[in-house]
Design a protein around this motif. Structure first.
Motif, PDB file in Angstrom:
ATOM      1  N   ALA A 182       0.793  -1.306  -0.005  1.00  0.00           N
ATOM      2  CA  ALA A 182       0.223   0.039  -0.126  1.00  0.00           C
ATOM      3  C   ALA A 182       0.792   1.341  -0.117  1.00  0.00           C
ATOM      4  O   ALA A 182       0.607   2.403  -0.581  1.00  0.00           O
ATOM      5  CB  ALA A 182      -0.870   0.112   1.255  1.00  0.00           C
ATOM      6  N   ALA A 183       1.976   1.359   0.877  1.00  0.00           N
ATOM      7  CA  ALA A 183       2.986   2.405   0.743  1.00  0.00           C
ATOM      8  C   ALA A 183       3.328   2.825  -0.746  1.00  0.00           C
ATOM      9  O   ALA A 183       3.612   3.997  -1.191  1.00  0.00           O
ATOM     10  CB  ALA A 183       3.978   2.022   1.627  1.00  0.00           C
ATOM     11  N   GLN A 184       3.704   1.729  -1.264  1.00  0.00           N
ATOM     12  CA  GLN A 184       4.684   2.016  -2.834  1.00  0.00           C
ATOM     13  C   GLN A 184       3.116   2.521  -3.587  1.00  0.00           C
ATOM     14  O   GLN A 184       3.617   3.280  -4.402  1.00  0.00           O
ATOM     15  CB  GLN A 184       4.967   0.604  -3.103  1.00  0.00           C
ATOM     16  N   ILE A 185       2.041   1.743  -3.498  1.00  0.00           N
ATOM     17  CA  ILE A 185       0.878   2.444  -4.419  1.00  0.00           C
ATOM     18  C   ILE A 185       0.807   3.809  -4.057  1.00  0.00           C
ATOM     19  O   ILE A 185       0.388   4.653  -4.701  1.00  0.00           O
ATOM     20  CB  ILE A 185      -0.300   1.539  -3.846  1.00  0.00           C
ATOM     21  N   LEU A 186       0.756   4.276  -2.731  1.00  0.00           N
ATOM     22  CA  LEU A 186       0.361   5.773  -2.495  1.00  0.00           C
ATOM     23  C   LEU A 186       1.555   6.434  -2.881  1.00  0.00           C
ATOM     24  O   LEU A 186       1.191   7.510  -3.450  1.00  0.00           O
ATOM     25  CB  LEU A 186       0.423   5.705  -0.933  1.00  0.00           C
ATOM     26  N   LEU A 187       2.994   6.119  -2.776  1.00  0.00           N
ATOM     27  CA  LEU A 187       3.971   6.986  -3.253  1.00  0.00           C
ATOM     28  C   LEU A 187       4.019   7.121  -4.621  1.00  0.00           C
ATOM     29  O   LEU A 187       4.206   8.273  -5.105  1.00  0.00           O
ATOM     30  CB  LEU A 187       5.142   6.342  -3.016  1.00  0.00           C
ATOM     31  N   ARG A 188       3.713   6.171  -5.471  1.00  0.00           N
ATOM     32  CA  ARG A 188       3.280   6.273  -6.767  1.00  0.00           C
ATOM     33  C   ARG A 188       1.974   7.207  -7.266  1.00  0.00           C
ATOM     34  O   ARG A 188       2.340   7.897  -8.261  1.00  0.00           O
ATOM     35  CB  ARG A 188       3.139   4.695  -7.519  1.00  0.00           C
ATOM     36  N   ARG A 189       1.151   7.087  -6.448  1.00  0.00           N
ATOM     37  CA  ARG A 189      -0.092   7.805  -6.684  1.00  0.00           C
ATOM     38  C   ARG A 189       0.104   9.479  -6.653  1.00  0.00           C
ATOM     39  O   ARG A 189      -0.263  10.209  -7.552  1.00  0.00           O
ATOM     40  CB  ARG A 189      -1.219   7.474  -5.442  1.00  0.00           C
ATOM     41  N   LEU A 190       1.078   9.972  -5.660  1.00  0.00           N
ATOM     42  CA  LEU A 190       1.466  11.202  -5.370  1.00  0.00           C
ATOM     43  C   LEU A 190       2.632  11.594  -6.350  1.00  0.00           C
ATOM     44  O   LEU A 190       2.610  12.889  -6.433  1.00  0.00           O
ATOM     45  CB  LEU A 190       1.905  11.382  -4.039  1.00  0.00           C
ATOM     46  N   THR A 191       3.338  11.008  -6.686  1.00  0.00           N
ATOM     47  CA  THR A 191       4.655  11.311  -7.561  1.00  0.00           C
ATOM     48  C   THR A 191       4.502  11.038  -9.175  1.00  0.00           C
ATOM     49  O   THR A 191       3.562  10.471  -9.693  1.00  0.00           O
ATOM     50  CB  THR A 191       5.886  10.597  -7.152  1.00  0.00           C
ATOM     51  N   LEU A 192       5.347  11.960  -9.894  1.00  0.00           N
ATOM     52  CA  LEU A 192       5.455  11.952 -11.296  1.00  0.00           C
ATOM     53  C   LEU A 192       6.164  10.632 -11.653  1.00  0.00           C
ATOM     54  O   LEU A 192       7.289  10.140 -10.977  1.00  0.00           O
ATOM     55  CB  LEU A 192       6.319  13.035 -11.820  1.00  0.00           C
ATOM     56  N   LYS A 193       6.004   9.943 -12.880  1.00  0.00           N
ATOM     57  CA  LYS A 193       6.361   8.646 -13.261  1.00  0.00           C
ATOM     58  C   LYS A 193       7.934   8.659 -13.443  1.00  0.00           C
ATOM     59  O   LYS A 193       8.660   8.007 -12.946  1.00  0.00           O
ATOM     60  CB  LYS A 193       5.884   8.251 -14.488  1.00  0.00           C
ATOM     61  N   GLN A 194       8.538   9.958 -13.940  1.00  0.00           N
ATOM     62  CA  GLN A 194       9.850  10.283 -13.980  1.00  0.00           C
ATOM     63  C   GLN A 194      10.804  10.250 -12.776  1.00  0.00           C
ATOM     64  O   GLN A 194      11.739   9.930 -12.818  1.00  0.00           O
ATOM     65  CB  GLN A 194      10.333  11.409 -14.729  1.00  0.00           C
ATOM     66  N   ASP A 195      10.019  10.466 -11.512  1.00  0.00           N
ATOM     67  CA  ASP A 195      10.572  10.417 -10.081  1.00  0.00           C
ATOM     68  C   ASP A 195      10.589   9.247  -9.536  1.00  0.00           C
ATOM     69  O   ASP A 195      11.298   9.000  -8.525  1.00  0.00           O
ATOM     70  CB  ASP A 195      10.190  11.529  -9.509  1.00  0.00           C
ATOM     71  N   GLN A 196       9.884   8.217 -10.166  1.00  0.00           N
ATOM     72  CA  GLN A 196       9.603   7.149  -9.214  1.00  0.00           C
ATOM     73  C   GLN A 196      10.735   6.094  -8.934  1.00  0.00           C
ATOM     74  O   GLN A 196      10.734   5.286  -8.181  1.00  0.00           O
ATOM     75  CB  GLN A 196       8.227   6.465  -9.642  1.00  0.00           C
ATOM     76  N   SER A 197      11.488   6.159  -9.699  1.00  0.00           N
ATOM     77  CA  SER A 197      12.882   5.189  -9.496  1.00  0.00           C
ATOM     78  C   SER A 197      13.630   5.814  -8.265  1.00  0.00           C
ATOM     79  O   SER A 197      14.430   4.963  -7.536  1.00  0.00           O
ATOM     80  CB  SER A 197      13.952   5.206 -10.436  1.00  0.00           C
TER      81      SER A 197
END
Length: 355
Positions: A67-82
């Motif tokens: 759930a934490a990873q889903i949330l962090l991806r929800r809030l951030t841009l695709k280019q920053d998710q690495s």
């Protein structure tokens, strides 16, 4: 001037420190508003262990991490998710506010279920800022999806044979910063707008359709399928009073042996991801850009002022509010905000406040 349906710029007069501090503390962002953004639902878990108790304990831990990873991806841009942080056990304990079991099946060694995980907003914000990852958390007003399918010279919308409408009905997920509503496709919708009118961007009829679903904006998604090679081309246009009209173009290519149903389901996911990404780009929080704007809020009565004040306190771009004067007819306040005035205006519009 700010009101339900404006912001008049000016210079904020000097305030006594005691007055400013007392009011700022009362107007910090509302945690109830933030809760929906920082809640992840439908998290699947499936764990086998030596005992049922061990399987359940491990599943709950894995569910929180997922759930934490889903949330962090929800809030951030695709280019920053690495660059997203991986939470340690102690960080996870601090970040999780609560867990709810939506459903579960338990055997002697296996735990299978779905969870809802609620996170502490400030803990997640601190994690992202410490990691240097940009994020957005402003929630858009709901968008009413209008799925038009081009087949030869025909534009299908409410037709029972429209596979694009069926794909949206079957594949729209909850969560994210841009809530999507798929219309019923009933007689009222049929009378409201046709496929041709939607594809042409008939603003008046699109607004009427949105109003039926208690929304203001629509997302017209015109899909054109091709067979050689198998693909679907999509033009997604957002219409509404808060934003300028914009159209995104994308193509989703089929894989060998893939069915039309599967291809269109993937296309729904791609469109939704692009809509979310565009919204986040416009609403990224810029903490290094702090500004102040003096505004006049016309009022009819005290309850209206309390309602406006509550809405201002829920907007994450607004970091503090100072009241310069308050009368029966108007309030003069200083908004200390981050980002640019365009972002502030867009965020205000999501709360029915016009700049």
């Amino acid at each position: 001037m700010v009101h339900r349906g404006g912001l008049r710029g000016g210079w904020l007069r000097a305030l006594g420190v005691g007055l400013a501090v007392a009011l700022v503390a009362a107007l910090l962002p509302d945690t109830a508003h933030a809760e929906g953004v920082f809640t992840v639902t439908g998290v699947p878990v499936d764990v086998t262990a030596d005992t049922a108790a061990a399987a359940r304990e491990q599943a709950l831990l894995e569910g929180q991490r997922k759930a934490a990873q889903i949330l962090l991806r929800r809030l951030t841009l695709k280019q920053d998710q690495s660059n997203l942080p991986v939470l340690s056990d102690s960080q996870l304990v601090e970040a999780v506010q609560g867990i709810e079991v939506e459903s579960e099946k338990i055997s002697t060694v296996r735990y299978l279920g779905q969870l809802t995980v609620r996170f502490q907003p400030d803990a997640i914000r601190n994690l992202l800022r410490t990691a240097g990852v940009r994020y957005a958390e402003t929630v858009s007003k709901p968008l009413v999806v209008v799925p038009v399918y081009r087949s030869g010279d025909t534009l299908m919308l409410w037709d029972e044979t429209n596979p694009w409408l069926a794909a949206w009905g079957a594949n729209v997920e909850k969560g994210g910063l841009v809530p999507l509503i798929v219309p019923f496709g009933d007689l009222t919708d049929m009378a409201a707008i046709t496929g041709e009118e939607a594809a042409d961007g008939n603003v008046a009829k699109l607004a009427a359709l949105a109003q039926r679903y208690h929304a203001t904006d629509t997302l017209v998604v015109v899909a054109t399928a091709s067979s050689d090679p198998p693909a679907v081309d999509i033009a997604a246009s957002r219409y509404g009073p808060a934003q300028q009209e914009r159209t995104d173009i994308l193509r989703v290519t089929g894989t060998p042996g893939e069915t039309e149903e599967s291809l269109l389901a993937r296309a729904v996911t791609e469109v939704r991801a692009q809509v979310e990404e565009s919204w986040k780009q416009e609403n990224i929080l810029r903490f290094d850009e702090a500004q102040m704007l003096s505004v006049t809020v016309p009022l009819r009565d005290l309850p209206e002022w309390l309602d406006v004040r509550k809405k201002l306190g829920e907007i994450v771009f607004v970091r503090s509010i100072e009241i310069v004067s308050l009368s029966k007819k108007e309030a003069v306040v200083g908004l200390h905000y981050i980002g640019d005035v365009g972002q502030l205006k867009l965020a205000l519009a999501q709360k029915d406040l016009d700049l």
